[in-house]
Write a protein that holds these residues in place. Structure first.
Motif, short mmCIF file in Angstrom:
data_model
loop_
_atom_site.label_atom_id
_atom_site.label_comp_id
_atom_site.label_asym_id
_atom_site.label_seq_id
_atom_site.Cartn_x
_atom_site.Cartn_y
_atom_site.Cartn_z
N MET A 65 0.93 -0.91 0.01
CA MET A 65 -0.19 -0.11 -0.32
C MET A 65 0.85 1.57 0.05
N ASP A 66 0.74 2.52 -0.84
CA ASP A 66 1.30 3.56 -0.92
C ASP A 66 1.09 4.27 0.75
N GLN A 67 2.31 4.76 0.84
CA GLN A 67 3.11 5.18 2.48
C GLN A 67 2.41 6.41 3.07
N ALA A 68 1.56 6.71 1.94
CA ALA A 68 0.43 7.90 1.95
C ALA A 68 -0.51 7.78 2.35
N VAL A 69 -0.94 6.34 2.03
CA VAL A 69 -2.24 6.19 2.10
C VAL A 69 -2.67 5.50 3.38
N LYS A 70 -1.39 4.56 3.12
CA LYS A 70 -0.87 4.62 4.63
C LYS A 70 -1.36 4.69 6.31
N LEU A 71 -0.37 5.68 6.02
CA LEU A 71 0.09 6.62 7.67
C LEU A 71 -1.47 6.90 7.00
N ILE A 72 -2.06 7.97 6.87
CA ILE A 72 -4.10 8.75 6.69
C ILE A 72 -4.42 7.69 7.08
N GLY A 73 -4.70 6.37 7.09
CA GLY A 73 -5.35 5.38 7.46
C GLY A 73 -5.44 4.96 9.38
N GLU A 74 -3.93 5.12 9.25
CA GLU A 74 -3.30 4.50 10.51
C GLU A 74 -3.89 6.26 11.61
N LYS A 75 -3.57 7.52 10.77
CA LYS A 75 -4.17 8.59 11.80
C LYS A 75 -4.99 9.05 12.08
N GLN A 76 -5.98 8.47 10.72
CA GLN A 76 -7.39 8.40 10.48
C GLN A 76 -7.27 10.03 10.70
N ILE A 77 -6.70 11.20 10.65
CA ILE A 77 -7.36 12.56 10.30
C ILE A 77 -6.68 13.05 9.58
N VAL A 78 -6.99 13.85 8.70
CA VAL A 78 -6.07 15.11 7.86
C VAL A 78 -5.97 16.31 8.20
N PRO A 79 -5.54 16.90 8.50
CA PRO A 79 -5.24 18.31 8.32
C PRO A 79 -5.66 19.81 7.14
N VAL A 80 -6.94 19.80 7.43
CA VAL A 80 -6.48 20.82 5.75
C VAL A 80 -6.80 22.02 5.80
N ILE A 81 -5.30 22.25 5.82
CA ILE A 81 -4.69 24.08 5.60
C ILE A 81 -4.76 25.10 4.16
N LYS A 82 -4.88 26.10 5.01
CA LYS A 82 -5.16 27.36 3.70
C LYS A 82 -4.00 28.33 4.34
#
Ligand code: 3PG
Length: 223
Positions: A1-18
């Protein structure tokens, strides 16, 4: 699995930044990392997006930095050139999805209707953004959409914050929740990075708590 997808799935949170200024990119990355969440979605809502991604990649190569609000192919290309590890789009764009797949870049297009989801399935996607989550019916809509699309997981954003994060994450079809509550524009503009770090730490704590709760429920169900 892609590392980015994996980490997002583990943390389950994505900070949306402007970010209005790329100068804030590194202090922000530092706050997220120290808060225990080496993930950022830098939105293409400002001209500083690509440069911000570049600076974060350079200063924090282990932080999974992606591009958000990608609405044109040109932005997708710019994001990729700047080093984005994933793309998030508010809606479904066939050409952006095709480009990302050609480049081997994870892409999360916004899908709010069965029609959008049929398109996502046709492209072989397994995770889609659900935006704006609150206005499109939140969890009720996600539950209804989950039934005919058993292979899909959702990344809701829009109206998610520390108070309703738990409710979303308890649903096992939620891959991760995105939102600006950890690093809102006002805190970034005022340089209040310690506060961003604290909000991030609290979000990570909440997500960990929900994950433990779900694990315990699963154990109980099989015993
Ligand atoms: C997004 O682009 O995903 C949203 O604007 C984030 O929504 P929020 O500001 O309500 O968290």
């Amino acid at each position: 699995m892609d590392q980015a997808v994996k980490l997002i799935g583990e943390k389950q949170i994505v900070p949306v930044i402007k970010l209005d200024e790329a100068a804030a990119a590194v202090p922000l990355a530092c706050a997220l990392t120290d808060g225990g969440l080496p993930v950022a979605e830098i939105t293409f809502r400002t001209k500083a997006a690509a440069e911000s991604i570049r600076r974060i990649r350079e200063a924090y190569p282990d932080l999974i930095c992606g591009a958000g609000t990608v609405v044109t192919l040109a932005q997708a290309r710019e994001a990729k050139e700047a080093g984005a590890r994933f793309l998030v789009c508010p809606g479904f764009s066939q050409e952006i999805v095709a480009y990302a797949q050609e480049q081997g870049l994870p892409v999360f297009p916004g899908c709010c209707t069965p029609t959008d989801l049929v398109k996502a399935v046709a492209c072989g996607l397994q995770i889609v953004k659900f935006f704006p989550a609150k206005q499109y019916g939140g969890l009720d809509t996600i539950r209804a959409l989950s039934a005919p699309f058993p292979g899909l997981s959702f990344m809701p954003t829009g109206g998610i914050h520390a108070e309703n994060l738990r409710e979303y994450l308890l649903n096992d079809r939620i891959y991760a929740c995105g939102g600006s509550w950890m690093a809102p524009d006002s805190l970034i503009r005022e340089g209040r990075f310690a506060e961003i770090e604290e909000r991030t730490r609290e979000a990570v704590r909440l997500a960990g708590q929900v994950q433990a709760e779900r694990k315990a429920r699963r154990k109980e169900a099989v015993s």
